[in-house]
Design a protein around this motif. Structure first.
Motif, PDB file in Angstrom:
ATOM      1  N   LEU A  33       0.394  11.317  -2.480  1.00 19.41           N
ATOM      2  CA  LEU A  33       1.238  12.101  -3.459  1.00 19.41           C
ATOM      3  C   LEU A  33       0.151  11.992  -4.516  1.00 19.41           C
ATOM      4  O   LEU A  33      -1.267  11.087  -4.047  1.00 19.41           O
ATOM      5  N   ARG A  73       7.336   9.361  -9.784  1.00 15.28           N
ATOM      6  CA  ARG A  73       6.031  10.640  -9.231  1.00 15.28           C
ATOM      7  C   ARG A  73       6.362  11.744  -8.947  1.00 15.28           C
ATOM      8  O   ARG A  73       7.329  12.221  -8.672  1.00 15.28           O
ATOM      9  N   ASN A  74       5.269  12.589  -9.084  1.00 11.30           N
ATOM     10  CA  ASN A  74       6.036  14.078  -8.690  1.00 11.30           C
ATOM     11  C   ASN A  74       6.276  14.697  -9.232  1.00 11.30           C
ATOM     12  O   ASN A  74       7.079  15.668  -9.235  1.00 11.30           O
ATOM     13  N   VAL A 113       1.620   6.249  -0.944  1.00 11.05           N
ATOM     14  CA  VAL A 113       1.798   5.461  -2.678  1.00 11.05           C
ATOM     15  C   VAL A 113       3.251   5.732  -1.625  1.00 11.05           C
ATOM     16  O   VAL A 113       4.021   6.295  -1.257  1.00 11.05           O
ATOM     17  N   ARG A 114       3.878   4.084  -2.218  1.00  8.59           N
ATOM     18  CA  ARG A 114       5.407   3.959  -0.820  1.00  8.59           C
ATOM     19  C   ARG A 114       6.028   4.047  -2.120  1.00  8.59           C
ATOM     20  O   ARG A 114       6.004   4.208  -2.946  1.00  8.59           O
ATOM     21  N   THR A 115       7.951   4.772  -1.690  1.00  9.35           N
ATOM     22  CA  THR A 115       8.234   5.749  -2.429  1.00  9.35           C
ATOM     23  C   THR A 115       9.249   5.105  -1.962  1.00  9.35           C
ATOM     24  O   THR A 115       9.730   4.001  -2.871  1.00  9.35           O
ATOM     25  N   ARG A 116       9.926   5.084  -1.076  1.00  2.45           N
ATOM     26  CA  ARG A 116      11.555   5.064  -1.363  1.00  2.45           C
ATOM     27  C   ARG A 116      12.086   4.109  -0.571  1.00  2.45           C
ATOM     28  O   ARG A 116      11.070   3.824   0.574  1.00  2.45           O
ATOM     29  N   SER A 129       3.756  -5.841  -3.975  1.00  2.60           N
ATOM     30  CA  SER A 129       4.435  -6.510  -3.147  1.00  2.60           C
ATOM     31  C   SER A 129       4.203  -7.947  -4.145  1.00  2.60           C
ATOM     32  O   SER A 129       4.496  -9.157  -3.613  1.00  2.60           O
ATOM     33  N   GLN A 140      -2.650   9.667  -2.437  1.00  2.00           N
ATOM     34  CA  GLN A 140      -2.711   8.718  -2.635  1.00  2.00           C
ATOM     35  C   GLN A 140      -1.645   8.372  -1.562  1.00  2.00           C
ATOM     36  O   GLN A 140      -0.512   9.035  -2.265  1.00  2.00           O
ATOM     37  N   ASN A 193       0.460  -0.458  -7.453  1.00  2.00           N
ATOM     38  CA  ASN A 193       0.016   0.433  -5.660  1.00  2.00           C
ATOM     39  C   ASN A 193       0.298  -0.386  -4.661  1.00  2.00           C
ATOM     40  O   ASN A 193      -0.395  -0.887  -3.814  1.00  2.00           O
ATOM     41  N   GLN A 194       0.808  -1.747  -5.139  1.00  4.27           N
ATOM     42  CA  GLN A 194       0.533  -3.318  -4.521  1.00  4.27           C
ATOM     43  C   GLN A 194       1.300  -4.208  -4.522  1.00  4.27           C
ATOM     44  O   GLN A 194       1.481  -5.294  -5.277  1.00  4.27           O
ATOM     45  N   THR A 248       9.774  11.792  -6.749  1.00  3.11           N
ATOM     46  CA  THR A 248      10.907  10.553  -6.308  1.00  3.11           C
ATOM     47  C   THR A 248      10.104  10.160  -6.777  1.00  3.11           C
ATOM     48  O   THR A 248       9.206   9.533  -7.302  1.00  3.11           O
ATOM     49  N   TYR A 249      10.556   8.954  -5.837  1.00  2.00           N
ATOM     50  CA  TYR A 249      10.525   7.476  -6.774  1.00  2.00           C
ATOM     51  C   TYR A 249      10.228   5.923  -5.944  1.00  2.00           C
ATOM     52  O   TYR A 249      11.205   6.235  -4.754  1.00  2.00           O
ATOM     53  N   SER A 250      10.044   5.496  -5.991  1.00  6.45           N
ATOM     54  CA  SER A 250      10.210   3.919  -5.968  1.00  6.45           C
ATOM     55  C   SER A 250      10.862   3.215  -6.242  1.00  6.45           C
ATOM     56  O   SER A 250      10.812   2.607  -7.586  1.00  6.45           O
ATOM     57  N   THR A 251      10.944   1.053  -5.901  1.00  6.74           N
ATOM     58  CA  THR A 251      12.098   0.356  -6.510  1.00  6.74           C
ATOM     59  C   THR A 251      11.540  -0.397  -6.511  1.00  6.74           C
ATOM     60  O   THR A 251      11.416  -0.750  -5.321  1.00  6.74           O
ATOM     61  N   ARG A 276      -6.363   1.779   2.072  1.00  3.68           N
ATOM     62  CA  ARG A 276      -4.908   0.838   1.178  1.00  3.68           C
ATOM     63  C   ARG A 276      -4.369   0.279   1.752  1.00  3.68           C
ATOM     64  O   ARG A 276      -3.914   0.159   3.426  1.00  3.68           O
ATOM     65  N   ASN A 277      -3.289  -1.228   1.457  1.00  6.87           N
ATOM     66  CA  ASN A 277      -2.801  -1.835   2.401  1.00  6.87           C
ATOM     67  C   ASN A 277      -1.418  -2.854   1.471  1.00  6.87           C
ATOM     68  O   ASN A 277      -1.514  -2.171   0.613  1.00  6.87           O
ATOM     69  N   HIS A 278      -0.436  -1.906   2.160  1.00  7.74           N
ATOM     70  CA  HIS A 278       1.034  -1.942   1.595  1.00  7.74           C
ATOM     71  C   HIS A 278       1.316  -3.132   2.433  1.00  7.74           C
ATOM     72  O   HIS A 278       1.586  -2.899   3.385  1.00  7.74           O
ATOM     73  N   LEU A 279       1.952  -4.498   1.756  1.00  6.68           N
ATOM     74  CA  LEU A 279       3.338  -5.119   2.661  1.00  6.68           C
ATOM     75  C   LEU A 279       3.945  -5.065   2.246  1.00  6.68           C
ATOM     76  O   LEU A 279       5.116  -4.988   0.758  1.00  6.68           O
ATOM     77  N   GLN A 329       4.339   8.719   0.747  1.00  4.98           N
ATOM     78  CA  GLN A 329       4.255  10.055   0.638  1.00  4.98           C
ATOM     79  C   GLN A 329       2.830   9.825  -0.371  1.00  4.98           C
ATOM     80  O   GLN A 329       2.190   9.217  -0.616  1.00  4.98           O
TER      81      GLN A 329
END
Lengths: 833, 647
Positions: free
Chosen positions: B263, A233-234, B275-278, A283, B273, A280-281, A242-245, B227-230, B261
């Motif tokens: 973003l 993203r971004n 957002v889970r990033t790192r 998990s 929003q 976005n979810q 940034t990125y998520s894994t 929002r819900n992040h597990l 973050q």
């Protein structure tokens, strides 16, 4: 030497359907998939191939729906053209000639009239560098258009189409190189690059494998060698990106797709599990396991109703969006190697070879469809490397197709070879092969050849097998010793040997009166009737590798290929060497329907093909450098319809196709110019001129309207494909009356249904009589056979007409009368009324 | 460089204490870290993360939360008291009983006028911050169940409280509860969910981390879950928000720190929003405390390490700033060595241990221990206060240690196996704690070997040298000279026994040599400053904690940090920046003449890792005190179980 100008090597039948990502039509009804040199259109509901879009002259490398018209599709090919198709009707609309080999195609709805293709950076063919090129498609009505307006967008990209993708609304394009992500923004003409380290300390391999973009948000998903998925993203910032894994896959992610709404991300890899991630979810994941083979591509229909996954075992699985498999389209399974020969099943003319582990697959080349798998080993296959499991190594059919012999072996250690010879009888009721006899340990050594005699009367009772233990055995179908046993079974009849040499190959002559067995350097000729050794032939040095009797007029010749690069031809009448020529024959093959023989010769790293008649000195056809590597599997497939080509070079293809398998497991065949022209001509024809969908209702009404307009024209039609309802007044009433004066629907419905029924006026005797007639007709006019099956029976027989006319008329008159009788005369009734 | 007989000491059972709470003061760049034993450490992030101050703990003090208010540091803990610390005298200034049972959290509003504490009895208590003290102001509406976490809205009008199974928002003016959100676990309603941490953002968003492993984002106006992040199967223990509220980090029981973050989902629009990033995984155990500075994520937890993980999008890549830092050991020496007697004094929070070194007589590469090291004395401290510092005299007959309140001196007599210890009465203890003109505490002391000079350094970077010779005469400490103040805090000082030079090492890895006779920097020091230190030397991330000299070779200086020890040969040329700094292995392979040309002043040995201390005994043998990380990890409680792939 004969030129081979008008005979071409093509991929036809059994080609890969998992080579490139398939495209699903907007309404999810059709699946378009690149298959060799044609695009196949499958129905997603029935798994049937509806038609093939023919026209490309090289491997197709991409299929894509046209963003501005959802009934059209682009395809691109290595032949340097992009073609636009109407895939519902199978019409080629336009051909854009680019001039460079194309490896992939992209398009976006925001880029009207522009397509993006992957081409090599340099014109030399073995260039490793590729570029993404924007092609402005000229707007003109001609069939063949040359697209000249090319502009490079990104250079030095991967040739894999999965490594590039369009972003949200076509604003940017993303391309992944091994360790770099490049994002190019069209509006700003600016590109950003993001780098990853090669490996990290924890053993992760960061190499990009595939990429996809979120349809509505600015998010790029990338798959990596170590099974990670990164969501970027971004990326319009050089530093604050940034990125998520996400990590579930344990080895490389091979394909990634977002669903059209962007709510889910689909990923697949070697695990053959389709993983669905909630966007976005992350998990929350759904899995669709046990898809049978490594996933190579995932595609999603534009309405999101269907997903489909391509698998490494040449299969496409169609999956509903509730993650449930709904259909499987299976192509020819090609593993890493084939142990059995290519064979033709005489009954169905299906190609038979190894398929799934422990199975034989029956593949119809005409329909290009897998018919069924026959479980030979009948043991559970364990998917784990390093295990020794039973493998089907040899199979043979007899001439009538009523017997199948298979050999399976399991090698744990060299001295403890486990062998089984199985004989399968064709069961007419089950329409399949049923195990008749299992002979465990038929020989002490590995079986080298298996051969049935060519018996024309259909009753095969003999099988010959040769083995490394120095013997050849003849197996005989014998009545059971115990009377209560239900059927005959096979047992050993004769055991032959020659000077303790190892037999390598065997062959029956065309009339099965002779059996030739090659014992290393010596060819022995036996008579199966009394098992007498008739003569020996030899041409030292070099062991005989391949033996083949001539057919038809050349049946007096026996051909043998030796390891000392010799092809020998013996005349069995004189028992002398007729001719010998020096070539390294890797495979020798006889066409069962003609005298022709094919020899694949290995010469300087590639294979040459010679087609010749044993009696003639000149080859009929030769093709140098057919493919690289040795050809060890090939087969003559009898044609359904004989060709009548008188061209010398293509005459040998009149009776049979010749299919062969290259070392890279590509199934190739030869096609003549005339055949090709016929195919392209048929594909160019407009099938349906109307723009109305061909619903049954339309057929009913549309035809009726035509009749009313010009009843004369209708009467001239020789064949009426659709039977006319007898009283169309009911339908007229139904459709032309204003709705408010119509009676209740239940009343109308029964009236309408009745109008569709065939009124049976005559009792069954007449029908019987007619059936007899039909049968006699069939004998008389074979060529009309196909038409007749479609002709519906007339319901108003002018009674007595056939009865009085029959005795006096000549044959032609009878035929003419019958033709008239078949016509639909219901319109007459309408007129009379 | 020479060869030494090395005593490789691994019997110092030093065990750092778990990190419980952290607070960062952005204006002074100071990080306060509270440990499980009640100690508070102050790190200066502007000065290479140097641990400038340590306020020793007490055995009855359990700190749960820390809070900075304009350079004042407050803590609250399970004892139910709010403590303000005196950062100059390094001890609590006063404590205020909150009368609400154990305190779980403390938080000040952004105006820094009020301090809110969350108590066991379900009250949020407000304390007014006055100049010299704090005063109880009011209670907010009392709730059922304890208040686990608190967060002020930046405007100061509202305060969010995380409780068990719910989040409440209070109006800070009226004290009324305005909103209640149940964050109960829907999948398992029987189990309670503890909201370990909340963060109230200025756009009326509340972010919570709870024991169900979720990070939830709420709208504070309507109370809806956005929002819900597990993020974990275990607990989310801490949250921290960046200054600009664009990034939130959450620490979990698995030892991971997860970044979220805000973003824009589409470019150029303002629909941010979360957002889970790192995900950072630098800990093996619970991450209890988190700080989000402008450029880095600072985390600490049960595994006692303080980890500074720079955010690569905020700092320049491939610089010293972008390197990950782990602070394992205190930046001061806990080991003292009697170099004549061969004794080692180890300092623990509540006791001292005196050991005699082992002996060996053979020669060779590896010397077998003939006589095992022997623990002579374990000196237990009386009272609740922990030991600040300790020392043993070179002859080994005097041992001294101090706590916040007292200094004790013991005389030891070691005569053929009999040990006798006698507490000495300190007749006149003249306590002077700061230099004139500076209120900062003195953290380093070093006396010259002959007893003439005493050098002292404070955390302002001032170094003063006193003449002790005159003390004997006049009982008055006579200031000999003051060194020029260097911007970085000194980490070790020592006076050379023969030349009388004062050597000082600083937190930014600089080294100075000051002649006490001439009262100026020596020529060697000037040339070192002129030529500059080697870049690799400057990139090391642990400070030099001890300087020693070799009597036989006056030109040799011994320095060490946690990962190497170095002998500086002042007679050799200084290394050029482009030459190899760690060239000991290379020098062995080349010819002697070339070796002379190639060798430079810095001779570095990396054979010993996780060094706590290096001393040179009088018989020219080295004492190396190591504390392998594996030994510390083995003493930690087992981490939460995690499913590992293919196990």
């Amino acid at each position: 030497m004969v030129e081979h100008g008008d005979v071409r090597v093509v991929h036809k039948g059994g080609s890969k359907i998992n080579f490139r990502e398939p495209a699903l039509s907007t309404d999810s009804r059709f699946l378009l998939c690149a298959s060799g040199e044609s695009v196949k259109v499958f129905s997603t509901a029935t798994e049937e191939c509806l038609h093939a879009l023919q026209g490309h002259t090289d491997l197709i490398t991409g299929v894509l729906l046209r963003p501005s018209n959802h009934l059209q599709a682009y395809s691109c090919s290595l032949d340097g053209t992009v073609r636009l198709w109407d895939f519902t009707d199978g019409i080629l609309i336009r051909t854009y000639s680019i001039g460079y080999p194309i490896y992939g195609i992209y398009a976006s709805a925001k880029h009207e009239g522009v397509i993006f293709i992957i081409t090599p950076m340099h014109t030399d063919t073995n260039s490793e560098l590729f570029q993404l090129v924007a092609v402005h498609l000229p707007q003109c009505g001609e069939q063949l258009v040359e697209a000249k307006e090319l502009s490079a967008v990104l250079s030095n990209i991967s040739s894999n189409p999965a490594a590039s993708a369009f972003g949200r609304e076509g604003q940017y394009i993303v391309s992944a190189k091994p360790l770099q992500l490049e994002v190019y923004f069209f509006k700003k003409h600016k590109s950003y690059s993001f780098f990853l380290k090669k490996d990290n300390q924890k053993g992760g391999k960061n190499t990009f494998t595939c990429i996809t973009c979120h349809p509505t948000e600015d998010c790029i998903a990338s798959g990596h060698e170590d099974g990670k998925i990164r969501l970027w993203r971004n990326f319009n910032h050089r530093k604050e990106y940034t990125y998520s894994t996400l990590h579930w896959h344990h080895s490389a992610v091979s394909s990634l797709r977002f669903t059209p709404e962007g709510t889910n991300l689909l990923s697949g890899g070697v695990e053959s599990v389709l993983v669905q991630w909630r966007y976005n979810q992350e998990s929350q994941r759904d899995f669709l396991p046990r898809l049978g083979g490594a996933i190579t591509h995932i595609s999603v229909s534009p309405d999101g109703a269907l997903f489909c996954t391509s698998h490494s075992d040449n299969k496409i699985t169609i999956i509903q969006s509730c993650v449930k498999v709904s259909a499987v389209i299976q192509g020819l399974v090609k593993g890493d190697r084939i142990r059995t020969d290519l064979m033709i099943e005489p009954r169905s003319k299906a190609l038979v070879l190894n398929g799934k582990p422990g199975h034989l697959q029956f593949y119809s080349l005409q329909r290009d469809k897998l018919l069924y798998n026959l479980d030979i080993v009948q043991q559970e296959y364990i998917h784990e490397s390093g295990l020794e499991q039973f493998e089907v190594v040899m199979a043979a059919f007899d001439a009538s197709g009523s017997w199948l012999a298979t050999v399976e072996e399991r090698k744990q250690k060299a001295p403890e070879l486990e062998l089984n010879l199985k004989l399968w009888a064709f069961d007419d009721q089950k329409q399949s092969f049923v195990l008749n006899t299992t002979i465990s340990a038929p020989h002490e050594g590995r079986i080298t050849a298996l051969c049935f005699p060519h018996v024309s009367d259909g009753q095969t009772t003999m099988l010959v097998s040769t083995s490394r233990d120095g013997h050849f055995k003849a197996w005989q179908l014998a009545a059971p010793a115990h009377t209560e046993d239900e059927g005959p079974s096979w047992s050993c009849d004769f055991l032959g040997a020659y000077h303790s040499l190892v037999p390598e190959c065997c062959c029956f002559s065309a009339d099965s009166s002779l059996l030739a067995v090659g014992f290393q350097e010596v060819v022995t000729v036996w008579t199966p009737a009394s098992w007498e050794l008739l003569t020996t032939l030899s041409q030292p040095p070099g062991a005989v590798r391949d033996l083949c009797f001539g057919r038809l007029s050349c049946s007096k010749y026996l051909l043998g290929a030796t390891t000392s690069r010799l092809l020998c031809c013996w005349n069995l009448l004189t028992c002398s060497l007729e001719w010998v020529t020096s070539m390294d024959v890797s495979l020798l093959l006889a066409d069962p329907l003609s005298e022709n023989m094919a020899a694949f010769c290995f010469e300087a790293g590639s294979t040459d093909l010679f087609v010749f008649k044993p009696g003639e000195p000149r080859p009929l056809f030769s093709h140098k450098a057919l493919c690289s590597g040795r050809v060890t599997h090939a087969v003559f497939v009898p044609r359904e319809v004989m060709l009548e080509s008188c061209d010398e070079a293509s005459q040998w293809l009149n009776c049979s196709h010749l299919y062969f398998l290259t070392q890279s497991m590509d199934l190739l065949t030869f096609i003549t110019k005339a055949e090709e022209d016929k195919l392209t001509a048929s594909s160019k024809q407009l099938v349906v001129s109307d723009d109305v969908a061909m619903t049954p209702f339309h057929l009913l009404l549309g035809k009726h309207r035509d009749q009313l307009e010009n009843p004369q024209a209708e009467s001239r039609l020789s064949v009426e494909p659709i039977r006319q309802p007898s009283s169309s007044a009911g339908i007229n009433e139904l459709l032309q009356m204003p709705a408010h004066v119509l009676p209740s629907a239940s009343f109308l419905c029964s009236m309408f249904v009745q109008s569709l029924l065939i009124s049976v006026n005559k009792p069954s005797e007449q029908n019987k009589e007619k059936e007899e007639e039909m049968e006699s007709e069939k004998e008389e006019e074979d060529s009309d056979g196909e038409m007749e099956s479609r002709i519906s029976r007339p319901e108003h027989m002018p009674s007595g007409e056939s009865g009085c006319a029959a005795p006096a008329l000549t044959k032609e008159e009878v035929r003419e009368l019958r033709r008239l009788k078949k016509l639909d005369h219901s319109w007459m009734k309408g007129l009379l009324d | 460089m020479g060869e030494f007989v090395v005593h490789r000491v691994r019997f110092f059972d030093y065990m750092p204490s778990a990190i419980r709470a952290m607070a960062f003061n952005g204006s002074t760049q100071r990080l306060a870290v509270a440990r499980g034993d009640g100690a508070v450490e102050i790190f200066n992030f502007a000065d290479n993360y140097f641990q400038e101050k340590v306020i020793p703990g007490r055995s009855d003090r359990a700190i749960e939360a820390l809070c900075w208010v304009r350079g004042r540091l407050f803590s609250a803990g399970l004892s139910g008291e709010i403590i303000e610390y005196d950062l100059e005298k390094l001890r609590p200034r006063y404590s205020v009983e909150a009368y609400g049972g154990p305190i779980w959290t403390i938080s000040s509003n952004s105006q820094e006028t009020l301090l809110g504490v969350g108590c066991e009895d379900g009250t949020v208590k407000m304390f007014e911050i006055l100049e010299e003290r704090i005063q109880f102001q009011r209670n907010l509406d009392r709730q059922k169940g304890r208040i686990i976490s608190l967060s002020w809205h930046p405007s100061g009008a509202q305060i969010a409280a995380g409780m068990i199974d719910m989040i409440r928002i209070f109006d800070a003016e009226t004290g009324k509860s305005t909103l209640k959100r149940s964050s109960q676990n829907r999948t398992a309603p029987k189990t309670h969910v503890v909201v370990w941490s909340v963060a109230f953002l200025s756009n009326d968003t509340v972010i919570s981390g709870d024991s169900a492993g979720k990070v939830q984002i709420w709208d504070a106006v309507t109370g809806t879950l956005i929002r819900n992040h597990l993020i974990t199967k275990w607990d989310v223990l801490g949250l921290a928000v960046s200054q600009d509220e664009s990034s939130v980090i959450a620490g979990t029981s698995e030892g991971t720190v997860v970044q979220f973050q805000a973003l824009a989902s589409t470019m150029g629009q303002e629909n941010n929003q979360w957002v889970r990033t790192r995900t950072f995984k630098n800990h093996t155990h619970d991450v209890r405390a988190l700080v989000h500075t402008d450029t880095a994520v600072v985390s600490g937890g049960m595994d006692t390490q303080l980890v500074v993980r720079p955010l690569l999008d905020k700092v320049e890549k491939n610089t010293q700033e972008s390197a990950l830092r782990k602070i394992l050991f205190p930046h001061k020496s806990l080991v003292c060595c009697a170099r004549k007697a061969g004794l080692l004094l180890f300092q623990f929070p509540d006791h001292l241990e005196l050991w005699r070194l082992g002996e060996s007589r053979q020669a060779g590469d590896r010397l077998p221990v003939m006589k095992n090291p022997e623990k002579l004395i374990q000196l237990q401290n009386k009272g609740e206060d922990h030991i600040c510092c300790s020392a043993v005299s070179p002859c080994g007959s005097w041992v001294a240690f101090s706590t916040v309140s007292s200094v004790r001196l013991y005389k030891l007599q070691l005569s053929n196996g009999n040990i006798s210890i006698k507490k000495m009465l300190l007749r006149a203890f003249s306590a002077f704690l700061s230099f004139p003109g500076s209120s900062q505490p003195i953290h380093l002391l070093s006396a010259s070997e002959n007893g003439n000079w005493l050098a002292a350094a404070n955390t302002d970077g001032q170094i003063h040298v006193f003449n002790l010779h005159k003390l004997k005469v006049s009982s008055y400490l006579f200031l000999h000279c003051t060194l020029p103040v260097y911007s970085s805090c000194p980490t070790a000082i020592a006076i050379h026994p023969t030349t009388g030079h004062l050597l000082s090492a600083h937190a930014d890895q600089q080294i100075f040599e000051f002649s006490l006779k001439l009262k100026e920097y020596t020529a060697w020091s000037r040339s070192l400053q002129r030529e500059g230190l080697h870049p690799l030397w400057l990139q090391r991330d642990t400070p030099i904690t001890h300087i020693a000299f070799n009597r036989n070779k006056p030109a040799h200086v011994f320095l060490h940090d946690a990962f190497m020890f170095c002998i500086i040969d002042q007679s050799l040329p200084l290394p050029q920046a482009r030459k190899k700094l760690y060239n000991q292995m290379d020098l062995k392979t080349i010819s002697p003449q070339k070796r002379m040309q190639e060798s430079h002043a810095f001779k570095i040995c990396k054979m010993f890792q996780h060094l706590l201390s290096i001393h040179l005994l009088d018989d020219s043998s080295l004492v190396v005190v190591e504390r392998p990380l594996a030994d510390i990890v083995s003493q930690l409680p087992p981490p939460v179980r995690q499913k590992k792939f293919a196990t």
